[in-house]
Design a protein around this motif. Structure first.
Motif, mmCIF file in Angstrom:
data_model
loop_
_atom_site.group_PDB
_atom_site.id
_atom_site.type_symbol
_atom_site.label_atom_id
_atom_site.label_comp_id
_atom_site.label_asym_id
_atom_site.label_seq_id
_atom_site.Cartn_x
_atom_site.Cartn_y
_atom_site.Cartn_z
ATOM 1 N N GLU A 133 0.844 -1.208 0.000
ATOM 2 C CA GLU A 133 0.000 0.000 0.000
ATOM 3 C C GLU A 133 0.873 1.250 0.000
ATOM 4 O OE1 GLU A 133 -3.265 0.910 0.236
ATOM 5 O OE2 GLU A 133 -4.355 -0.960 0.516
ATOM 6 N N ARG A 134 1.904 1.220 0.829
ATOM 7 C CA ARG A 134 2.819 2.363 0.907
ATOM 8 C C ARG A 134 3.552 2.570 -0.413
ATOM 9 N NH1 ARG A 134 8.072 1.035 3.950
ATOM 10 N NH2 ARG A 134 8.370 0.102 1.881
ATOM 11 N N ALA A 137 1.469 4.126 -3.087
ATOM 12 C CA ALA A 137 1.293 5.556 -2.827
ATOM 13 C C ALA A 137 2.565 6.339 -3.173
ATOM 14 C CB ALA A 137 0.914 5.776 -1.363
ATOM 15 N N SER A 184 -6.870 10.888 -7.580
ATOM 16 C CA SER A 184 -6.571 9.452 -7.452
ATOM 17 C C SER A 184 -5.354 9.234 -6.552
ATOM 18 C CB SER A 184 -6.318 8.847 -8.834
ATOM 19 O OG SER A 184 -5.247 9.517 -9.488
ATOM 20 N N ARG A 187 -6.281 9.670 -2.953
ATOM 21 C CA ARG A 187 -6.964 8.483 -2.407
ATOM 22 C C ARG A 187 -5.954 7.406 -2.006
ATOM 23 N NH1 ARG A 187 -10.743 9.712 -6.593
ATOM 24 N NH2 ARG A 187 -9.771 8.178 -7.989
ATOM 25 N N TYR A 188 -4.899 7.223 -2.820
ATOM 26 C CA TYR A 188 -3.887 6.218 -2.475
ATOM 27 C C TYR A 188 -3.145 6.620 -1.197
ATOM 28 C CZ TYR A 188 -4.567 4.157 -7.105
ATOM 29 O OH TYR A 188 -5.113 3.552 -8.213
ATOM 30 N N GLU A 190 -4.341 8.581 1.235
ATOM 31 C CA GLU A 190 -5.280 8.453 2.356
ATOM 32 C C GLU A 190 -5.448 6.986 2.760
ATOM 33 O OE1 GLU A 190 -6.414 10.584 4.234
ATOM 34 O OE2 GLU A 190 -6.482 12.511 3.208
ATOM 35 N N SER A 191 -5.498 6.107 1.764
ATOM 36 C CA SER A 191 -5.618 4.675 2.050
ATOM 37 C C SER A 191 -4.409 4.177 2.837
ATOM 38 C CB SER A 191 -5.755 3.889 0.739
ATOM 39 O OG SER A 191 -5.779 2.500 0.984
ATOM 40 N N TYR A 192 -3.213 4.595 2.401
ATOM 41 C CA TYR A 192 -1.993 4.217 3.128
ATOM 42 C C TYR A 192 -2.004 4.787 4.540
ATOM 43 C CZ TYR A 192 2.717 5.111 4.865
ATOM 44 O OH TYR A 192 3.806 5.237 5.689
ATOM 45 N N LYS A 193 -2.357 6.058 4.671
ATOM 46 C CA LYS A 193 -2.376 6.718 5.989
ATOM 47 C C LYS A 193 -3.337 6.021 6.941
ATOM 48 C CE LYS A 193 -3.154 10.972 6.500
ATOM 49 N NZ LYS A 193 -3.913 12.210 6.233
ATOM 50 N N ASN A 194 -4.549 5.741 6.468
ATOM 51 C CA ASN A 194 -5.599 5.230 7.347
ATOM 52 C C ASN A 194 -5.477 3.736 7.629
ATOM 53 O OD1 ASN A 194 -6.688 7.812 7.348
ATOM 54 N ND2 ASN A 194 -8.030 7.401 5.596
ATOM 55 N N ASN A 195 -5.002 2.974 6.637
ATOM 56 C CA ASN A 195 -4.999 1.520 6.779
ATOM 57 C C ASN A 195 -3.659 0.933 7.188
ATOM 58 O OD1 ASN A 195 -7.697 1.479 5.905
ATOM 59 N ND2 ASN A 195 -7.044 1.497 3.754
#
Length: 299
Positions: A133-134, A137, A184, A187-188, A190-195
Motif C-alpha cells: 500500500e505504501r 502511494a 486518485s 486516495r492512495y 489516504e488509504s496508506y495513511k488510514n490503513n
C-alpha cells in the motif's frame, strides 16, 4: 596544513548564506577533502590562502584519470565556489581557479518511461503486504507530482492540502512550492495513511513524516531506489530506472500533452527555465505539432 577550519566555515556559509541542501554541501565537502588527500599524498603543505593554480591543475589532472567529465566539472565548480568564498571573507585576493575551465560535457537527456511502463510498474506492486500500500502511494506521488526522491521522503502530513488539491514541497535550498496533486493519488495516500500508517509504532520525531519504514521512521532515499528497481526487474523492464525517472516522465508527459515550459518549471521547482528546456529536446514530435498547429505557413 589543516584545512578543516576553512571547510567548516565554508559549510556554514553554504547552509546559512546560500541555503543549499545537505546533499550539495556534502558533495562540496567531499571534493575539498579529496583535494586535501591529494596534497597529503604528495607531501604538499600549503594553506588555502596560498595554494597556487599549478597545484590545483595537478590535482585536476590526477582526478581526471579517475572520474568522468561530468564529475570532473562538478569538482571544478565546487572548488570555484570555495575559493570565491575565501575571497569574500578576505582570506585571499584572487582565485587559483580563474583560468581553469571545466570540460565540455554536453547536456544529458534524461531517461523516461511510457505511460504503459508506469502503469505496469505500479500494477506490479504486491498489495497483499502493508508495504505494498505504501509503495503504491510512493510511486503514484512521485509520478503525479514530479518530485525529487529527497522531496518525497521528507514529505510531511502537514504538507498535504488535499481540500485545495495541492501538496507543499520543500525543494533544494529549502525553497518551497505548491504542486497540484491528482485526486486518485490523494486516495492512495489516504488509504496508506488510514490503513497502514495508523497501525505503525511511530518513532519519536517522525510523527509528521508521511512515508515510514517498518520501524516507524522516515524512509531513506536508498530504500525508494530499491523499491523501484525491484519492481522494474519484476516486470522485466529493460531500462535502468530510478525515482528520478518518474520525475522526468512526469515532465515529458506534461509537455507531450500541451503543458507550457513555464508551468512545468514551477511544478518541478527548477530555478532556471534552461534546466526545464531539456525536455524540449526529448520531445521533438511535440515541437513538430506546435509548428503544424500555430505557424502561419503550416500548410
Amino acid at each position: 596544513m589543516n584545512w578543516s577550519p576553512y571547510i567548516k566555515s565554508f559549510q556554514s556559509y553554504l547552509k546559512i548564506e546560500r541555503g543549499l541542501s545537505k546533499n550539495t554541501i556534502a558533495n562540496y565537502t567531499f571534493d575539498l577533502e579529496r583535494l586535501c588527500a591529494f596534497l597529503n599524498d604528495n607531501n604538499i603543505s600549503v594553506a588555502p590562502e596560498k595554494i597556487a593554480e599549478e597545484t590545483i591543475q595537478q590535482f585536476i589532472y590526477a582526478v581526471s584519470k579517475e572520474v568522468n567529465a561530468r564529475s570532473q566539472a562538478r569538482i571544478i565548480s565546487g572548488l570555484k565556489s570555495f575559493f570565491s568564498y575565501l575571497i569574500f571573507e578576505d582570506y585571499r585576493s584572487d582565485s587559483p581557479m580563474e583560468l581553469i575551465e571545466a570540460p565540455k560535457i554536453g547536456r544529458k537527456l534524461p531517461d523516461t518511461l511510457s505511460v504503459e511502463d508506469i502503469d505496469n510498474l505500479i500494477a506490479a506492486v504486491d498489495l497483499s503486504t502493508p508495504e505494498g500500500e505504501r509503495n503504491r502511494a510512493i510511486l503514484e506521488t512521485l509520478y503525479s507530482c514530479g518530485l525529487r526522491v529527497s522531496e518525497l521522503v521528507s514529505l510531511k502530513i502537514s504538507d498535504l492540502f488535499f481540500d485545495e488539491g495541492f501538496v507543499k514541497i520543500t525543494g533544494k535550498g529549502n525553497k518551497q512550492r505548491f504542486v497540484p496533486i491528482a485526486q486518485s493519488t490523494q486516495r492512495y495516500i489516504e488509504s496508506y495513511k488510514n490503513n497502514i500508517r495508523n497501525h505503525l509504532n511511530i518513532a519519536k520525531g517522525h510523527e509528521d513524516t508521511l512515508f515510514l519504514n517498518r520501524r516507524g521512521k522516515q524512509l531513506t532515499r536508498a530504500m525508494v531506489f530499491t523499491i523501484i528497481k525491484t519492481l522494474a526487474v519484476k516486470i522485466n523492464l529493460q531500462k535502468n530506472i530510478s525515482p528520478h525517472t518518474l520525475r522526468h516522465s512526469f515532465a515529458t508527459h506534461l509537455l507531450e500533452n500541451g503543458a507550457d515550459l513555464r508551468s512545468i518549471q514551477m511544478m518541478l521547482g527548477h530555478e532556471s527555465i534552461t534546466t526545464t528546456e531539456v525536455y524540449v529536446h526529448l520531445d521533438r514530435k511535440h515541437l513538430t505539432q506546435i509548428i503544424h498547429t500555430f505557424h502561419p505557413r503550416k500548410v
